[in-house]
Scaffold this active site. Sequence first.
Site, PDB file in Angstrom:
ATOM      1  N   LYS A   1       0.834  -1.199   0.000  1.00  0.00           N
ATOM      2  CA  LYS A   1       0.000   0.000   0.000  1.00  0.00           C
ATOM      3  C   LYS A   1       0.875   1.258   0.000  1.00  0.00           C
ATOM      4  O   LYS A   1       2.090   1.180   0.209  1.00  0.00           O
ATOM      5  CB  LYS A   1      -0.913  -0.041   1.226  1.00  0.00           C
ATOM      6  CG  LYS A   1      -1.929  -1.199   1.212  1.00  0.00           C
ATOM      7  CD  LYS A   1      -2.796  -1.169   2.471  1.00  0.00           C
ATOM      8  CE  LYS A   1      -3.869  -2.237   2.433  1.00  0.00           C
ATOM      9  NZ  LYS A   1      -4.736  -2.191   3.636  1.00  0.00           N
TER      10      LYS A   1
ATOM     11  N   TYR B   1     -12.455  -2.155  -2.933  1.00  0.00           N
ATOM     12  CA  TYR B   1     -12.940  -2.233  -1.558  1.00  0.00           C
ATOM     13  C   TYR B   1     -14.463  -2.170  -1.480  1.00  0.00           C
ATOM     14  O   TYR B   1     -15.015  -1.712  -0.477  1.00  0.00           O
ATOM     15  CB  TYR B   1     -12.305  -1.126  -0.723  1.00  0.00           C
ATOM     16  CG  TYR B   1     -10.889  -1.447  -0.265  1.00  0.00           C
ATOM     17  CD1 TYR B   1     -10.610  -2.620   0.445  1.00  0.00           C
ATOM     18  CD2 TYR B   1      -9.823  -0.583  -0.520  1.00  0.00           C
ATOM     19  CE1 TYR B   1      -9.324  -2.929   0.871  1.00  0.00           C
ATOM     20  CE2 TYR B   1      -8.528  -0.884  -0.088  1.00  0.00           C
ATOM     21  CZ  TYR B   1      -8.289  -2.058   0.611  1.00  0.00           C
ATOM     22  OH  TYR B   1      -7.017  -2.359   1.039  1.00  0.00           O
TER      23      TYR B   1
ATOM     24  N   ASN C   1      -1.752  -0.053   7.114  1.00  0.00           N
ATOM     25  CA  ASN C   1      -1.207  -1.347   7.553  1.00  0.00           C
ATOM     26  C   ASN C   1      -0.349  -2.020   6.481  1.00  0.00           C
ATOM     27  O   ASN C   1      -0.223  -3.233   6.440  1.00  0.00           O
ATOM     28  CB  ASN C   1      -2.336  -2.257   8.055  1.00  0.00           C
ATOM     29  CG  ASN C   1      -3.423  -2.455   7.016  1.00  0.00           C
ATOM     30  OD1 ASN C   1      -3.287  -2.010   5.869  1.00  0.00           O
ATOM     31  ND2 ASN C   1      -4.477  -3.144   7.388  1.00  0.00           N
TER      32      ASN C   1
ATOM     33  N   HIS D   1      -1.839  -5.317   1.528  1.00  0.00           N
ATOM     34  CA  HIS D   1      -3.163  -5.906   1.310  1.00  0.00           C
ATOM     35  C   HIS D   1      -2.967  -7.316   0.788  1.00  0.00           C
ATOM     36  O   HIS D   1      -2.006  -7.578   0.069  1.00  0.00           O
ATOM     37  CB  HIS D   1      -3.949  -5.108   0.260  1.00  0.00           C
ATOM     38  CG  HIS D   1      -5.068  -5.902  -0.332  1.00  0.00           C
ATOM     39  ND1 HIS D   1      -6.222  -6.180   0.366  1.00  0.00           N
ATOM     40  CD2 HIS D   1      -5.181  -6.545  -1.519  1.00  0.00           C
ATOM     41  CE1 HIS D   1      -7.002  -6.936  -0.383  1.00  0.00           C
ATOM     42  NE2 HIS D   1      -6.401  -7.175  -1.537  1.00  0.00           N
TER      43      HIS D   1
ATOM     44  N   GLU E   1      -9.668  -9.642  -7.800  1.00  0.00           N
ATOM     45  CA  GLU E   1      -8.695  -8.550  -7.626  1.00  0.00           C
ATOM     46  C   GLU E   1      -7.596  -8.606  -8.695  1.00  0.00           C
ATOM     47  O   GLU E   1      -7.148  -7.564  -9.176  1.00  0.00           O
ATOM     48  CB  GLU E   1      -8.109  -8.609  -6.213  1.00  0.00           C
ATOM     49  CG  GLU E   1      -9.185  -8.259  -5.181  1.00  0.00           C
ATOM     50  CD  GLU E   1      -8.735  -8.387  -3.737  1.00  0.00           C
ATOM     51  OE1 GLU E   1      -7.610  -8.879  -3.487  1.00  0.00           O
ATOM     52  OE2 GLU E   1      -9.509  -8.001  -2.851  1.00  0.00           O
TER      53      GLU E   1
HETATM   54  N1  LIG Z   1      -9.613   3.802   9.144  1.00  0.00           N
HETATM   55  C1  LIG Z   1      -9.931   2.499   9.226  1.00  0.00           C
HETATM   56  N2  LIG Z   1      -9.492   1.660   8.281  1.00  0.00           N
HETATM   57  C2  LIG Z   1      -9.814   0.346   8.383  1.00  0.00           C
HETATM   58  C3  LIG Z   1     -10.608  -0.164   9.455  1.00  0.00           C
HETATM   59  N3  LIG Z   1     -10.761  -1.499   9.278  1.00  0.00           N
HETATM   60  C4  LIG Z   1     -10.101  -1.801   8.138  1.00  0.00           C
HETATM   61  N4  LIG Z   1      -9.519  -0.697   7.605  1.00  0.00           N
HETATM   62  C5  LIG Z   1      -8.729  -0.596   6.375  1.00  0.00           C
HETATM   63  O1  LIG Z   1      -9.456  -1.284   5.367  1.00  0.00           O
HETATM   64  C6  LIG Z   1      -8.670  -2.353   4.847  1.00  0.00           C
HETATM   65  C7  LIG Z   1      -9.575  -3.486   4.461  1.00  0.00           C
HETATM   66  O2  LIG Z   1     -10.168  -4.019   5.632  1.00  0.00           O
HETATM   67  P1  LIG Z   1     -10.345  -5.603   5.782  1.00  0.00           P
HETATM   68  O3  LIG Z   1     -10.599  -6.197   4.442  1.00  0.00           O
HETATM   69  O4  LIG Z   1     -11.348  -5.835   6.863  1.00  0.00           O
HETATM   70  O5  LIG Z   1      -8.906  -6.021   6.353  1.00  0.00           O
HETATM   71  P2  LIG Z   1      -7.833  -7.035   5.773  1.00  0.00           P
HETATM   72  O6  LIG Z   1      -8.499  -8.067   4.919  1.00  0.00           O
HETATM   73  O7  LIG Z   1      -6.974  -7.489   6.894  1.00  0.00           O
HETATM   74  O8  LIG Z   1      -6.949  -6.053   4.917  1.00  0.00           O
HETATM   75  P3  LIG Z   1      -6.790  -6.014   3.336  1.00  0.00           P
HETATM   76  O9  LIG Z   1      -5.827  -7.108   3.025  1.00  0.00           O
HETATM   77  O10 LIG Z   1      -6.251  -4.635   3.058  1.00  0.00           O
HETATM   78  O11 LIG Z   1      -8.168  -6.239   2.724  1.00  0.00           O
HETATM   79  C8  LIG Z   1      -7.694  -2.670   5.993  1.00  0.00           C
HETATM   80  O12 LIG Z   1      -6.529  -3.336   5.554  1.00  0.00           O
HETATM   81  C9  LIG Z   1      -7.374  -1.284   6.493  1.00  0.00           C
HETATM   82  O13 LIG Z   1      -6.437  -0.614   5.646  1.00  0.00           O
HETATM   83  C10 LIG Z   1     -11.068   0.765  10.446  1.00  0.00           C
HETATM   84  O14 LIG Z   1     -11.762   0.407  11.402  1.00  0.00           O
HETATM   85  N5  LIG Z   1     -10.700   2.078  10.280  1.00  0.00           N
HETATM   86 MG   LIG Z   2      -9.664  -7.537   3.230  1.00  0.00          MG
END
Ligand SMILES: Nc1nc2c(ncn2[C@@H]2O[C@H](COP(=O)(O)OP(=O)(O)OP(=O)(O)O)[C@@H](O)[C@H]2O)c(=O)[nH]1
Ligand SMILES: [Mg+2]
Length: 142
Positions: free
Chosen positions: A3, A43, A106, A109, A120
């Site tokens: 990212k 997303y 973080n 992805h 994707e």
């Molecule tokens: N600001 C904010 N960002 C969030 C939060 N939860 C998730 N995100 C962001 O949204 C992304 C996608 O969320 P998820 O799909 O639930 O998490 P993930 O599968 O571990 O991460 P990805 O591999 O990026 O999809 C996360 O990786 C974060 O960058 C939140 O509560 N607040």
């Molecule tokens: Mg995810």
Amino acid sequence: MVKPDGVGRRLIGECIGRFERRGLKLVAMRMRIIDETTAKRHYAEHAGKDFFDSLVAFITSGPTVQMVWEGPDAVAQVRKMNGATNCLKADVGTVRGDFGLSTQNNIVHASDSPETAAREIALYFYPEELLTYTMPDEQWLR
Ligand SMILES: Nc1nc2c(ncn2[C@@H]2O[C@H](COP(=O)(O)OP(=O)(O)OP(=O)(O)O)[C@@H](O)[C@H]2O)c(=O)[nH]1
Ligand SMILES: [Mg+2]
């Protein structure tokens, strides 16, 4: 995908090195600044959540690196190596647990299922960009 924060913090090589050393095979890679439309498609599952606009702004804020890695249970392996979404909850030894402090920013992805991976991959690559080849050490990694 690395990212914008991962690129900005010079962690591209660190991330690639970890997946490479694990034994996964890199079959496609490119760099791009994701546009808003693509970010919202990527997303889509999070549309309507309170962090959606912030997430789209973040993921479009700078360069990202898209990669396709192959290997036994590649989806589960990569997600385990990335660590929990919230870096503060991610185990030490994972990318997020070693380099991050945030939930949103973080670093990496990863697709959460083979079906998501197919969707994707199609967002970021033409089919001919996915290379078919054999690595000389594959016999040791099955
Ligand atoms: N600001 C904010 N960002 C969030 C939060 N939860 C998730 N995100 C962001 O949204 C992304 C996608 O969320 P998820 O799909 O639930 O998490 P993930 O599968 O571990 O991460 P990805 O591999 O990026 O999809 C996360 O990786 C974060 O960058 C939140 O509560 N607040
Ligand atoms: Mg995810």
